[in-house]
Write an enzyme that holds these catalytic residues in place. Structure first.
Site, short mmCIF file in Angstrom:
data_model
loop_
_atom_site.label_atom_id
_atom_site.label_comp_id
_atom_site.label_asym_id
_atom_site.label_seq_id
_atom_site.Cartn_x
_atom_site.Cartn_y
_atom_site.Cartn_z
N PHE A 1 0.94 -1.26 0.04
CA PHE A 1 -0.23 -0.26 0.00
C PHE A 1 1.27 1.08 0.37
O PHE A 1 1.57 1.85 0.98
CB PHE A 1 -0.84 0.22 1.09
N ASP B 1 2.57 -4.83 8.50
CA ASP B 1 0.90 -4.32 8.37
C ASP B 1 -0.36 -5.05 8.75
O ASP B 1 -0.42 -5.59 6.74
CB ASP B 1 0.83 -2.89 7.15
N TYR C 1 -11.26 0.71 10.87
CA TYR C 1 -12.34 1.65 9.85
C TYR C 1 -12.42 0.31 8.34
O TYR C 1 -13.56 0.61 8.55
CB TYR C 1 -12.26 2.69 9.59
N LYS C 2 -11.48 -0.65 8.31
CA LYS C 2 -12.10 -1.51 7.80
C LYS C 2 -12.76 -2.84 7.98
O LYS C 2 -13.78 -2.56 8.27
CB LYS C 2 -10.68 -2.25 6.65
N ARG D 1 -12.67 -4.58 -7.55
CA ARG D 1 -12.02 -5.26 -6.32
C ARG D 1 -13.46 -5.30 -5.25
O ARG D 1 -14.08 -4.01 -5.03
CB ARG D 1 -11.19 -4.05 -5.35
#
Length: 420
Positions: free
Chosen positions: A128, A197, A220-221, A379
Site C-alpha cells: 500500500f 501491516d 475502519y476496515k 475490487r
C-alpha cells in the site's frame, strides 16, 4: 449454484444473526468493507452517550470516571484477541501511517545500534502506497536504501544488508496473503527485524503474530470503526521490555507515551511496554465508535470466532469467483486474487484492460458497492459478519447485466471522482 441455493446457504449459516448488528441500507449490496466497514447499530447511541453524558454532564472528570485515559490500552486488549497477541501488547492511537512511522523507526533503531552495516529496508513493490511513502521518507532521512521487489522475490533479499522487512500481510490490490510465520523466521535468521501491516487482516483473517517484531493496523476496515477511525500498534514484549535504553524511544515521544504524563516533568521517560507508542491525547469520540466496531467482530466469538469468520469468508469469495468466471466469461475479466485458499484474504480482485472504473461506477448506481484501484482492478470485499451468499449471487447478476448491456460505456460512468 442458483439463487435458491444461496438463500438456503444463508438459512443454514450459523453467523447469520451477526448481520443484525449493522445498519445496512435497503437495496444495497455492500462489497467494500475492505475499505470502510459498515456502521454498527450500537455506534450512534454509544457516541451520543459519550457526548451527552460523559462529556456534556461529567466534563473533564470523565478522564477518570469514564476511563477515557485508558482507552488506548482497553481497546488495544480487545484488538489483541483478534490478531493473536496478548493483553497489554497492543495500543490504539493515531493513524496507520503515523503508527508505521513510529514502529519502523523503532525497528531501525534496534537493528542499527547493533549492526550499523545493515542499511536496507525491503518491501513489496505493490505494497500500500502510504507504507512505501513512510519507509521512503525514513530511508531518505537516515541515508538508507528502500528496496522494492515483487512478492516472489522477497526471500532472495534476506541477506546481511537487510535491516527491516516491512510487509502488508494481505495485499490491498490482489488479496494475496503472505506466509507470516515463514517470512518472519527467514528474516530473523538473516539478522533482520520484521514489521507487519495488518490493515487488511485484522477482523478478516486469523492472525498469529508469534515471533514477529512490530505490527500496525487499521480501525475502519474490517473492524468497522468508522471513517478515519484510530489505528493500532503492536510490539513484541522482548523489545518493549528494555526500559533502561533509548533504543525503543519511538520518534513521536508525546506526553501520553511518557511513564508519568501527569507529573509534567521536562524530560521524556518512556512508558512501560507498548504504551510508549501512544503519542497525543486519545480522540475519545472516535475511540468510542471504534470500540463498537471491535465489539461487532468479537460478537462472533461464541459462534466460532475468527475461524468461523474465515470459513465463511472463503466460501463467499469462492462462490463469487466461480459465478463471475461462469457468467461473465468472455468479458475480459481476469482474476488477480489467489485461487489457492490458503493465500487468499477476504477480497476478490479482477482486472480488465479498459473500463474497470466505469464498470464499478455502473455497479454502484445499481446498489452494488465495490471499488476500483488504478490502473485496472475491480475490487470486492467480503465481510462475513454481514455479507450473505444471496448478496454474492445478486451482485454477480448485476455485473452480468452491466457487462452485457454495455451500460458502463455511458459518459456519466467514466467521469472520475476524487475517490475511486
Amino acid at each position: 449454484m442458483n439463487r435458491q441455493r444461496c438463500l438456503a446457504l444463508d438459512a443454514e449459516d450459523p453467523l447469520a444473526p451477526l448481520r443484525a448488528q449493522f445498519e445496512l441500507p435497503e437495496g444495497v449490496i455492500y462489497l467494500d468493507g475492505n475499505s470502510l466497514g459498515v456502521l454498527p447499530r450500537a455506534t450512534a447511541s454509544r457516541v451520543q452517550q459519550v457526548v451527552a453524558e460523559e462529556w456534556g454532564r461529567d466534563l473533564i472528570r470523565s478522564w477518570n470516571t469514564a476511563g477515557w485515559i485508558h482507552m488506548p490500552q482497553r481497546l488495544g486488549d480487545k484488538i489483541a484477541a483478534l490478531i493473536g497477541a496478548n493483553a497489554g501488547e497492543v495500543v490504539v492511537a493515531d493513524s496507520t501511517s503515523v503508527n508505521l512511522f513510529k514502529v519502523l523507526s523503532a525497528a531501525l533503531n534496534l537493528v542499527r545500534e547493533r549492526a550499523p552495516q545493515r542499511t536496507v529496508i525491503v518491501s513489496e513493490r505493490h505494497n500500500f502506497p502510504t507504507d512505501l511513502y513512510i519507509a521512503e521518507s525514513l530511508a531518505r532521512e537516515r541515508g538508507l536504501e528502500l528496496r522494492l521487489v515483487d512478492a516472489d522475490a522477497i526471500a532472495g533479499q534476506l541477506d546481511d544488508t537487510l535491516a527491516v522487512l516491512m510487509l502488508t500481510h494481505v495485499n490491498y490490490r490482489t488479496g494475496r496473503m503472505h506466509a507470516m510465520d515463514e517470512l518472519t523466521a527467514a528474516a530473523h535468521a538473516a539478522g533482520a527485524l520484521v514489521v507487519w501491516d495488518l490493515a487488511h487482516s485484522a477482523g478478516a483473517v486469523p492472525v498469529s503474530l508469534g515471533a514477529a517484531d512490530f505490527a500496525v493496523g487499521c480501525g475502519y476496515k474490517y473492524l468497522n470503526g468508522g471513517p478515519g477511525a484510530p489505528a493500532f500498534a503492536w510490539a513484541h514484549p522482548r523489545h518493549t521490555a528494555h526500559m533502561d535504553t533509548k533504543q525503543l524511544w519511538q520518534p513521536l515521544s508525546g506526553w501520553m507515551g511518557h511513564a508519568a504524563p501527569f507529573e509534567f516533568v521536562p524530560h521524556y521517560q518512556p512508558a512501560a511496554g507498548v504504551s510508549r507508542f501512544v503519542c497525543g491525547t486519545p480522540p475519545v469520540l472516535a475511540m468510542a465508535a471504534l470500540e463498537c466496531g471491535i465489539d461487532s467482530v468479537l460478537a462472533a466469538e461464541p459462534l466460532g470466532g475468527m475461524a468461523a469468520l474465515r470459513r465463511k469468508s472463503l466460501a463467499l469469495t469462492e462462490l463469487f469467483i466461480q459465478l463471475v468466471e461462469e457468467r461473465c466469461a468472455g468479458q475480459g475479466l481476469a482474476l488477480q486474487t489467489p485461487r489457492d485458499l490458503q493465500w487468499r484474504g477476504s477480497q476478490v480482485s479482477f482486472s480488465r484492460e479498459d473500463g474497470g472504473y466505469a464498470i464499478v461506477q455502473a455497479l454502484i448506481e445499481r446498489g452494488v458497492i465495490g471499488d476500483f484501484r488504478a490502473p485496472d482492478l475491480l475490487r470486492f470485499g467480503f465481510t462475513p459478519l454481514y455479507t450473505r451468499f444471496v448478496d454474492v449471487w445478486d451482485a454477480v447478476e448485476h455485473l452480468v447485466q452491466v457487462m452485457k448491456s454495455g451500460e458502463w460505456r455511458e459518459a456519466r460512468f467514466n467521469q472520475r471522482a476524487a475517490v475511486t
